[in-house]
Scaffold this motif. Structure first.
Motif, mmCIF file in Angstrom:
data_model
loop_
_atom_site.group_PDB
_atom_site.id
_atom_site.type_symbol
_atom_site.label_atom_id
_atom_site.label_comp_id
_atom_site.label_asym_id
_atom_site.label_seq_id
_atom_site.Cartn_x
_atom_site.Cartn_y
_atom_site.Cartn_z
ATOM 1 N N ALA A 94 0.572 -1.388 -0.309
ATOM 2 C CA ALA A 94 -0.101 0.381 0.390
ATOM 3 C C ALA A 94 0.981 1.220 -0.520
ATOM 4 O O ALA A 94 0.593 2.080 -0.285
ATOM 5 N N ALA A 95 1.846 0.865 1.051
ATOM 6 C CA ALA A 95 2.572 2.809 1.260
ATOM 7 C C ALA A 95 3.808 3.038 -0.822
ATOM 8 O O ALA A 95 3.756 3.639 -1.114
ATOM 9 N N ARG A 96 3.995 1.296 -1.165
ATOM 10 C CA ARG A 96 4.739 1.932 -2.493
ATOM 11 C C ARG A 96 3.029 2.104 -3.739
ATOM 12 O O ARG A 96 3.704 3.007 -4.577
ATOM 13 N N LYS A 97 2.976 1.637 -3.304
ATOM 14 C CA LYS A 97 1.204 2.283 -4.255
ATOM 15 C C LYS A 97 1.189 3.731 -4.317
ATOM 16 O O LYS A 97 0.914 4.315 -4.733
ATOM 17 N N LYS A 98 0.993 3.456 -3.161
ATOM 18 C CA LYS A 98 1.169 5.202 -3.041
ATOM 19 C C LYS A 98 1.990 6.342 -3.470
ATOM 20 O O LYS A 98 1.676 7.784 -4.176
ATOM 21 N N VAL A 99 3.299 5.986 -3.664
ATOM 22 C CA VAL A 99 4.851 6.553 -4.593
ATOM 23 C C VAL A 99 3.960 6.421 -5.601
ATOM 24 O O VAL A 99 4.433 7.685 -6.845
ATOM 25 N N LEU A 100 3.586 5.712 -6.120
ATOM 26 C CA LEU A 100 3.916 5.141 -7.688
ATOM 27 C C LEU A 100 2.161 5.817 -8.334
ATOM 28 O O LEU A 100 2.197 6.469 -9.685
ATOM 29 N N MET A 101 1.066 6.015 -7.247
ATOM 30 C CA MET A 101 -0.279 7.414 -7.655
ATOM 31 C C MET A 101 0.340 8.286 -7.648
ATOM 32 O O MET A 101 -0.177 9.609 -8.102
ATOM 33 N N LYS A 102 1.496 8.818 -7.145
ATOM 34 C CA LYS A 102 1.956 10.571 -7.272
ATOM 35 C C LYS A 102 3.053 10.980 -8.218
ATOM 36 O O LYS A 102 2.453 12.004 -8.687
ATOM 37 N N ASP A 103 3.248 9.745 -9.137
ATOM 38 C CA ASP A 103 3.377 9.655 -10.346
ATOM 39 C C ASP A 103 3.071 9.928 -11.091
ATOM 40 O O ASP A 103 2.950 10.742 -12.042
ATOM 41 N N CYS A 104 1.934 9.187 -11.194
ATOM 42 C CA CYS A 104 0.192 8.860 -11.651
ATOM 43 C C CYS A 104 -0.257 10.671 -11.815
ATOM 44 O O CYS A 104 -0.444 11.117 -13.153
ATOM 45 N N ARG A 105 -0.140 11.546 -10.925
ATOM 46 C CA ARG A 105 -0.581 12.148 -10.582
ATOM 47 C C ARG A 105 0.111 13.705 -11.041
ATOM 48 O O ARG A 105 -0.810 14.470 -12.284
ATOM 49 N N GLU A 106 1.028 13.354 -11.101
ATOM 50 C CA GLU A 106 2.346 14.537 -11.779
ATOM 51 C C GLU A 106 1.447 14.175 -13.200
ATOM 52 O O GLU A 106 2.198 15.212 -13.556
ATOM 53 N N SER A 107 2.467 13.283 -13.466
ATOM 54 C CA SER A 107 1.987 12.949 -15.104
ATOM 55 C C SER A 107 0.681 14.104 -15.718
ATOM 56 O O SER A 107 0.958 14.702 -16.655
ATOM 57 N N LEU A 108 -0.292 13.724 -15.285
ATOM 58 C CA LEU A 108 -1.325 13.964 -15.320
ATOM 59 C C LEU A 108 -1.426 15.514 -15.111
ATOM 60 O O LEU A 108 -1.663 16.493 -16.391
ATOM 61 N N THR A 109 -1.264 16.152 -14.120
ATOM 62 C CA THR A 109 -0.851 16.888 -14.059
ATOM 63 C C THR A 109 -0.065 18.134 -15.450
ATOM 64 O O THR A 109 -0.354 19.508 -15.851
ATOM 65 N N GLN A 110 1.113 17.228 -15.406
ATOM 66 C CA GLN A 110 1.948 18.236 -16.492
ATOM 67 C C GLN A 110 1.190 18.584 -17.581
ATOM 68 O O GLN A 110 1.338 19.304 -18.470
ATOM 69 N N VAL A 111 0.552 17.040 -18.327
ATOM 70 C CA VAL A 111 -0.597 17.423 -19.418
ATOM 71 C C VAL A 111 -1.370 18.320 -19.194
ATOM 72 O O VAL A 111 -1.559 19.478 -20.336
ATOM 73 N N ARG A 112 -2.711 18.422 -18.056
ATOM 74 C CA ARG A 112 -3.124 19.490 -17.765
ATOM 75 C C ARG A 112 -2.648 21.212 -17.625
ATOM 76 O O ARG A 112 -3.343 21.748 -18.698
ATOM 77 N N LYS A 113 -1.413 21.105 -17.729
ATOM 78 C CA LYS A 113 -0.651 22.566 -18.049
ATOM 79 C C LYS A 113 -0.953 22.608 -19.667
ATOM 80 O O LYS A 113 -0.961 23.863 -19.678
ATOM 81 N N HIS A 114 -0.807 21.677 -20.456
ATOM 82 C CA HIS A 114 -0.422 22.439 -21.622
ATOM 83 C C HIS A 114 -1.911 22.691 -22.102
ATOM 84 O O HIS A 114 -3.002 23.247 -21.812
ATOM 85 N N LYS A 115 -1.796 24.193 -23.178
ATOM 86 C CA LYS A 115 -2.607 24.992 -23.835
ATOM 87 C C LYS A 115 -3.954 24.793 -24.188
ATOM 88 O O LYS A 115 -5.295 24.888 -24.226
#
Length: 279
Positions: A94-115
């Motif tokens: 569960a702790a390792r999954k939390k770290v991976l899902m944080k990476d997922c959220r960050e990748s979505l954030t990067q894409v949503r920043k695009h115009k």
């Protein structure tokens, strides 16, 4: 001459051994009021006993008996060594999954920043966009808004793993390519944002981390399989006094039941007298 030598010896034997040395400081161990010179002071016996106090005994009190019993969980089922190990491993996962899902959220954030990301910000509305055949072609619609909702959810409806998140992100771009031609405005925007996502995904090495997680899970599964499935035993302390009291309560209850089951003799006589009076 003899007297002089004898006097010198007498002076040496009666001189203070601490003469010429730095005065001793009061010892904190004895309240700061006495000096410790190597010998225990003449303390009351009870205070000297404090210095020689033995460690507390781990023995159970007299009259108590100890026996081994199976440890049980809240559901009443026996707890096994394998179940305990599996629970520990689940915590780590569960702790390792939390770290991976944080990476997922960050990748979505990067894409949503695009115009251009607004085009995929919410579910497609075929009526508003005048594309009535959209759901005939796209069987599994997906958008960034829905993906974020699944990232934010806890429990049911949330992402079980990072691979599921990645599948949904790529599904957004696959649907775009399926419905639109590559040279259309929507097709070009979809390809641009796909590149943004893949770049963010690769920079965080998420695919490598997923492979490492899969290998680690295989090892953990092997550990669980090799752990004994025997029940865990624990000490149960029984106090003889408690047992005696329980036995006494049970005896009294049995006596009360016996009295309730036996018809009352005085009650029967009274009934007979009442009958005679009526005659």
């Amino acid at each position: 001459m003899y007297s002089h030598a004898h006097g010198h010896v007498h002076a040496l034997t009666n001189s203070d051994p601490r003469e010429g040395k730095r005065p001793a400081k009061p010892s904190k161990a004895y309240g700061g009021n006495e000096y410790f010179t190597g010998d225990l002071p003449d303390k009351p016996e009870k205070e000297v006993g404090k210095l020689q106090k033995s460690p507390p005994s781990t023995k159970h009190k007299p009259g108590a008996s100890v026996k081994k019993v199976m440890k049980r969980g809240k559901d009443g089922k026996a707890v096994t060594h394998r179940a305990i190990k599996a629970a520990e491993i689940d915590e780590d996962r569960a702790a390792r999954k939390k770290v991976l899902m944080k990476d997922c959220r960050e990748s979505l954030t990067q894409v949503r920043k695009h115009k251009l990301s607004w085009i995929f910000g919410k579910p497609v509305d075929p009526v508003l966009l005048h594309i009535p055949d959209y759901f005939d072609i796209v069987k599994e619609p997906m958008d960034f808004g829905t993906i974020k909702e699944k990232l934010d959810k806890k429990g049911a409806g949330s992402y079980a793993c990072a691979e599921d998140f990645c599948y949904d992100m790529r599904l957004v771009f696959d649907n775009c390519a399926l419905y639109n031609t590559g040279d259309s405005d929507a097709g070009l925007m979809g390809n641009t944002l796909r590149g943004e996502f893949e770049k963010a995904w690769m920079s965080m090495r998420v695919d490598e981390k997923i492979s490492e997680e899969e290998a680690l899970r295989e090892t953990e599964n092997e550990v669980i399989r090799n752990t004994s499935n025997e029940p865990v035993e624990e000490d149960a302390v029984e106090d003889s006094e408690v047992r005696r009291q329980l036995a006494e309560v049970q005896r009294q209850l049995a006596e009360m039941r016996k009295q309730n089951d036996t018809p009352s003799q005085s009650g029967g006589g009274g009934g007979g007298g009442g009958g005679g009076g009526g005659g």
